[in-house]
Design an enzyme around this catalytic site. Structure first.
Site, PDB file in Angstrom:
ATOM      1  CB  SER A 236       1.183  -6.306   0.833  1.00  0.00           C
ATOM      2  OG  SER A 236       1.267  -7.443   1.654  1.00  0.00           O
TER       3      SER A 236
ATOM      4  CG  HIS B  88      -2.061  -5.857   5.046  1.00  0.00           C
ATOM      5  ND1 HIS B  88      -0.944  -5.059   5.137  1.00  0.00           N
ATOM      6  CD2 HIS B  88      -1.818  -6.729   4.029  1.00  0.00           C
ATOM      7  CE1 HIS B  88      -0.048  -5.441   4.237  1.00  0.00           C
ATOM      8  NE2 HIS B  88      -0.566  -6.436   3.543  1.00  0.00           N
TER       9      HIS B  88
ATOM     10  CG  ASP C 191      -1.348  -3.152   7.893  1.00  0.00           C
ATOM     11  OD1 ASP C 191      -1.439  -4.305   8.359  1.00  0.00           O
ATOM     12  OD2 ASP C 191      -0.675  -2.875   6.883  1.00  0.00           O
TER      13      ASP C 191
END
Length: 368
Positions: free
Chosen positions: A147, A345, A312
């Site tokens: 991320s 995610h 995601d």
């Protein structure tokens, strides 16, 4: 694995991308494993929004407090600390030990609060380079993150190409979409319009903008999970025998989001949240190259592993493939793995055997 948190102090000013200057700063960090004689086995792990330098292991006085990536980092794990010397760090602007809004401003003797400057991914990487110097690490075997941590791993390869041999970029994007920026702005507005925010100087008031933080976390958490994962985990399950026809909790998902919001507001700093989401918004390495990502990546010399997850939707596989294409345009060595995983995610934090197996194999092939 018992670990110890440390701090490195830096007295030389750090000029930020905004033009502001931090006159001095500290970075909280932890290390795992042993740095070899050649100093060639160091791996820097960069964390995501609400994590910290506590990547793996537990503290002697708090054995239940496992690091946020403990399933990835440790003896015999994919990032094997019997072979690698792993450095976890907390970026500046955070609220977990590194200099940030809750720290004392040396110019006033009071917490920085709203006066703490806006920081960027580029600033974090510049501060991490200072930490590497402090630790005597000239070149990392790898820089790794998921991320917003992946943005740091990516930028390391661009800003310091001679100091990183492998960049491991997981669940990433080379720039935020308008939708993602929109989510961040709604979360920031929830915080800034909280009556307890006081323009960011709530420390002086003995207040916490908890309502805004709760809403910000609820918004964010929805984006971290896929629709399928939420349906599988919660469905339309009711918390009570029948609908209440009021605005109390009816559904399990409502209960879960409120719990996550309450928990987050109890430990996270609102000024930090504002700055981290802005750092996400601003990250765009192609911005200085007319939007051409291939030109931006021309500086990179590292080998790359890029990993994405099919569900995601916040940082979709299409964004990772943009990174891969730009690297291939520059004839970089790049491996790409797209994992069919339902969790959204947050899949980069979980223990998927295909994902972990690929990381294990990649690290096993890094020559020291």
């Amino acid at each position: 694995m018992i670990v110890e948190a440390r701090k490195a102090s830096f007295g030389e000013p750090l000029r930020l991308r905004s033009g502001a200057v931090l006159p001095e700063f500290e970075i909280a960090y932890e290390t795992y494993g042993t740095l070899n004689a050649a100093r060639s086995n160091a791996v820097l792990v960069c964390h995501a929004l609400n994590a910290s330098h506590h990547v793996a292991g537990a503290y002697a006085d708090d054995p239940e407090n496992l690091g946020w990536w403990d399933n990835m980092v440790g003896p015999g794990k994919p990032l094997d600390t019997d072979r690698f010397f792993v450095v976890g760090n907390n970026y500046i602007g955070s609220c977990f030990g590194s200099t940030g809004p809750t720290s004392i401003n040396p110019g006033t003797g009071r917490p920085w609060g709203a006066d703490f400057p806006v920081v960027t991914v580029e600033d974090w990487v510049a501060a991490q380079a200072r930490l590497a110097d402090f630790l005597g690490i000239e070149r990392f075997a790898a820089v790794m993150g998921g991320s917003i941590g992946a943005m740091q791993a990516l930028y390391w390869a661009l800003a310091y190409p001679g100091r990183v041999r492998h960049s491991i970029v997981i669940a990433a994007t080379p720039r935020l979409s308008a939708q993602n920026i929109g989510f961040n702005e709604v979360a920031r507005q929830a915080i800034m319009t909280d009556p307890d925010f006081h323009g960011g100087h709530y420390y002086d008031k003995g207040a916490v903008p908890a309502r805004g933080l709760r809403i910000a976390r609820m918004i964010g958490h929805i984006t971290y999970l896929s629709d399928d994962a939420m349906m599988e985990k919660f469905g339309r399950q009711l918390r009570r025998a029948a609908p209440g026809f009021d605005f109390d909790i009816d559904f399990e998902i409502e209960s879960y989001l409120r719990y996550q919001g309450d928990k987050f507001a109890s430990y996270f700093d609102a000024n930090t949240y504002l700055r981290i989401t802005k750092a996400l918004d601003y990250f765009d390495p192609a911005g200085d190259f007319g939007g051409d990502l291939s030109k931006a990546f021309a500086r990179a010399t590292a080998d790359f592993l890029v990993v994405s997850f099919t569900s995601d939707w916040r940082f979709s596989p299409a964004r990772s493939r943009e990174i891969v294409r730009a690297l291939l345009d520059n004839r970089r060595v790049v491996s790409y793995l797209e994992i069919d995983a339902p969790q959204g995610h947050d899949a980069f934090l979980l223990e998927d055997p295909r994902y972990h197996g690929a990381l294990r194999a990649y690290f096993a092939n890094i020559a020291l």
